[in-house]
Motif scaffolding. Structure first.
Motif, PDB file in Angstrom:
ATOM      1  N   LEU A   1       0.608  -1.214   0.013  1.00  0.00           N
ATOM      2  CA  LEU A   1       0.050  -0.167   0.313  1.00  0.00           C
ATOM      3  C   LEU A   1       0.429   1.108  -0.169  1.00  0.00           C
ATOM      4  N   ALA A   2       2.511   1.078   0.495  1.00  0.00           N
ATOM      5  CA  ALA A   2       3.009   2.639   1.322  1.00  0.00           C
ATOM      6  C   ALA A   2       3.453   2.499  -0.692  1.00  0.00           C
ATOM      7  N   ALA A   3       3.906   1.916  -1.676  1.00  0.00           N
ATOM      8  CA  ALA A   3       4.098   1.838  -3.111  1.00  0.00           C
ATOM      9  C   ALA A   3       2.638   2.736  -3.926  1.00  0.00           C
ATOM     10  N   LEU A   4       1.561   2.336  -3.406  1.00  0.00           N
ATOM     11  CA  LEU A   4       0.724   3.217  -3.748  1.00  0.00           C
ATOM     12  C   LEU A   4       0.776   4.849  -3.549  1.00  0.00           C
ATOM     13  N   SER A   5      -0.178   5.110  -4.518  1.00  0.00           N
ATOM     14  CA  SER A   5      -0.474   7.003  -4.386  1.00  0.00           C
ATOM     15  C   SER A   5      -1.176   7.436  -4.765  1.00  0.00           C
ATOM     16  N   ALA A   6      -1.898   8.710  -4.526  1.00  0.00           N
ATOM     17  CA  ALA A   6      -2.680   9.126  -5.781  1.00  0.00           C
ATOM     18  C   ALA A   6      -1.746   9.630  -6.416  1.00  0.00           C
ATOM     19  N   PRO A   7      -2.684  10.429  -7.555  1.00  0.00           N
ATOM     20  CA  PRO A   7      -1.430  11.020  -8.558  1.00  0.00           C
ATOM     21  C   PRO A   7      -1.815  12.759  -8.281  1.00  0.00           C
ATOM     22  N   GLU A   8      -0.887  13.263  -8.855  1.00  0.00           N
ATOM     23  CA  GLU A   8      -1.210  14.837  -8.583  1.00  0.00           C
ATOM     24  C   GLU A   8      -2.291  15.109  -8.638  1.00  0.00           C
ATOM     25  N   THR A   9      -2.358  16.768  -8.432  1.00  0.00           N
ATOM     26  CA  THR A   9      -3.816  17.229  -9.218  1.00  0.00           C
ATOM     27  C   THR A   9      -4.088  16.792 -10.135  1.00  0.00           C
TER      28      THR A   9
ATOM     29  N   ASP B   1     -16.109  18.922 -18.395  1.00  0.00           N
ATOM     30  CA  ASP B   1     -14.683  18.951 -18.472  1.00  0.00           C
ATOM     31  C   ASP B   1     -14.607  19.213 -17.506  1.00  0.00           C
ATOM     32  N   VAL B   2     -14.376  20.487 -17.329  1.00  0.00           N
ATOM     33  CA  VAL B   2     -13.904  21.174 -15.452  1.00  0.00           C
ATOM     34  C   VAL B   2     -14.626  20.656 -14.633  1.00  0.00           C
ATOM     35  N   LEU B   3     -15.541  20.712 -14.582  1.00  0.00           N
ATOM     36  CA  LEU B   3     -16.402  19.946 -12.616  1.00  0.00           C
ATOM     37  C   LEU B   3     -15.848  18.754 -13.346  1.00  0.00           C
ATOM     38  N   ALA B   4     -15.943  17.218 -14.456  1.00  0.00           N
ATOM     39  CA  ALA B   4     -15.994  15.774 -13.989  1.00  0.00           C
ATOM     40  C   ALA B   4     -13.673  15.795 -13.293  1.00  0.00           C
ATOM     41  N   THR B   5     -13.337  16.804 -14.218  1.00  0.00           N
ATOM     42  CA  THR B   5     -11.619  16.591 -13.750  1.00  0.00           C
ATOM     43  C   THR B   5     -11.307  17.397 -12.604  1.00  0.00           C
TER      44      THR B   5
ATOM     45  N   THR C   1     -13.608  17.027  -9.755  1.00  0.00           N
ATOM     46  CA  THR C   1     -14.234  15.895  -9.189  1.00  0.00           C
ATOM     47  C   THR C   1     -14.033  14.973  -9.061  1.00  0.00           C
ATOM     48  N   LEU C   2     -12.856  14.132  -9.507  1.00  0.00           N
ATOM     49  CA  LEU C   2     -12.231  13.418 -10.488  1.00  0.00           C
ATOM     50  C   LEU C   2     -10.833  13.387  -9.476  1.00  0.00           C
ATOM     51  N   THR C   3     -10.184  14.141  -8.831  1.00  0.00           N
ATOM     52  CA  THR C   3      -8.822  15.015  -8.173  1.00  0.00           C
ATOM     53  C   THR C   3      -9.680  14.520  -7.318  1.00  0.00           C
ATOM     54  N   ASP C   4     -10.634  14.972  -6.686  1.00  0.00           N
ATOM     55  CA  ASP C   4     -11.421  15.101  -5.019  1.00  0.00           C
ATOM     56  C   ASP C   4     -11.084  13.702  -4.950  1.00  0.00           C
ATOM     57  N   PHE C   5     -11.450  12.648  -5.998  1.00  0.00           N
ATOM     58  CA  PHE C   5     -12.167  11.475  -5.727  1.00  0.00           C
ATOM     59  C   PHE C   5     -10.541  10.481  -5.615  1.00  0.00           C
ATOM     60  N   LEU C   6      -9.451  11.020  -6.641  1.00  0.00           N
ATOM     61  CA  LEU C   6      -8.236  10.344  -6.236  1.00  0.00           C
ATOM     62  C   LEU C   6      -7.482  11.474  -5.033  1.00  0.00           C
ATOM     63  N   THR C   7      -7.959  12.113  -4.257  1.00  0.00           N
ATOM     64  CA  THR C   7      -7.021  12.739  -3.321  1.00  0.00           C
ATOM     65  C   THR C   7      -8.248  12.027  -1.842  1.00  0.00           C
ATOM     66  N   GLU C   8      -9.189  11.624  -1.602  1.00  0.00           N
ATOM     67  CA  GLU C   8     -10.287  10.885  -0.438  1.00  0.00           C
ATOM     68  C   GLU C   8      -9.482   9.144  -0.401  1.00  0.00           C
ATOM     69  N   THR C   9      -9.159   8.795  -2.308  1.00  0.00           N
ATOM     70  CA  THR C   9      -8.188   7.393  -2.585  1.00  0.00           C
ATOM     71  C   THR C   9      -7.780   7.271  -1.737  1.00  0.00           C
ATOM     72  N   GLY C  10      -6.060   8.279  -1.710  1.00  0.00           N
ATOM     73  CA  GLY C  10      -4.608   8.734  -1.264  1.00  0.00           C
ATOM     74  C   GLY C  10      -5.118   8.935   0.198  1.00  0.00           C
ATOM     75  N   GLU C  11      -6.132   9.274   0.974  1.00  0.00           N
ATOM     76  CA  GLU C  11      -5.720   9.442   2.469  1.00  0.00           C
ATOM     77  C   GLU C  11      -6.409   7.740   2.542  1.00  0.00           C
ATOM     78  N   ALA C  12      -7.817   7.292   2.480  1.00  0.00           N
ATOM     79  CA  ALA C  12      -7.940   5.857   2.018  1.00  0.00           C
ATOM     80  C   ALA C  12      -7.180   4.916   2.734  1.00  0.00           C
ATOM     81  N   ILE C  13      -6.171   5.350   1.085  1.00  0.00           N
ATOM     82  CA  ILE C  13      -5.052   3.568   1.491  1.00  0.00           C
ATOM     83  C   ILE C  13      -4.117   4.458   2.515  1.00  0.00           C
ATOM     84  N   ALA C  14      -3.670   5.659   2.830  1.00  0.00           N
ATOM     85  CA  ALA C  14      -3.181   6.166   3.553  1.00  0.00           C
ATOM     86  C   ALA C  14      -3.601   5.299   5.398  1.00  0.00           C
TER      87      ALA C  14
END
Length: 114
Positions: free
Chosen positions: A27-35, A59-63, A65-78
């Protein structure tokens, strides 16, 4: 924890602390991509169709939203990684306490019989 009696659920545990640690390391090897930063709508729509502004806004809204999701996923992985590390240490601590309890009981019986 040390010295406390094990609860019934822990008597039935057959964990593998090394596997827990390896899981945490993976899990430590996984990380959310940058914003991800969407392109400004003005650059995208220059000379484009009338619908370009609506598509660019979507596109801006989807991007975002995806960035928020990836940030939350990164926090959940940690959080999951930390939980795996704690579980491995807790298991080992409980296992050692159980072994010490058994060893102490056996030594006590041997000393009393002599």
């Amino acid at each position: 924890m040390i010295g406390e009696p094990m609860c019934e659920a822990r008597h039935a545990m057959h964990g593998d602390p090394e596997a827990m640690r390896q899981f945490a390391e993976r899990l430590a090897a996984l990380s959310a991509p940058e914003t991800i930063v969407p392109p400004p709508p003005t650059q995208v729509c220059e000379g484009g169709s009338q619908a370009c502004a609506a598509f660019s806004a979507a596109d801006v809204l989807a991007t975002l939203t995806l960035t928020d999701f990836l940030t939350e996923t990164g926090e959940a992985i940690a959080t999951l990684r930390a939980a795996a590390v704690v579980a491995a240490e807790d298991y080992l601590t409980t296992d050692r306490a159980g072994a010490q309890a058994v060893t102490g009981a056996v030594v006590g019986v041997v000393l009393v019989e002599k």
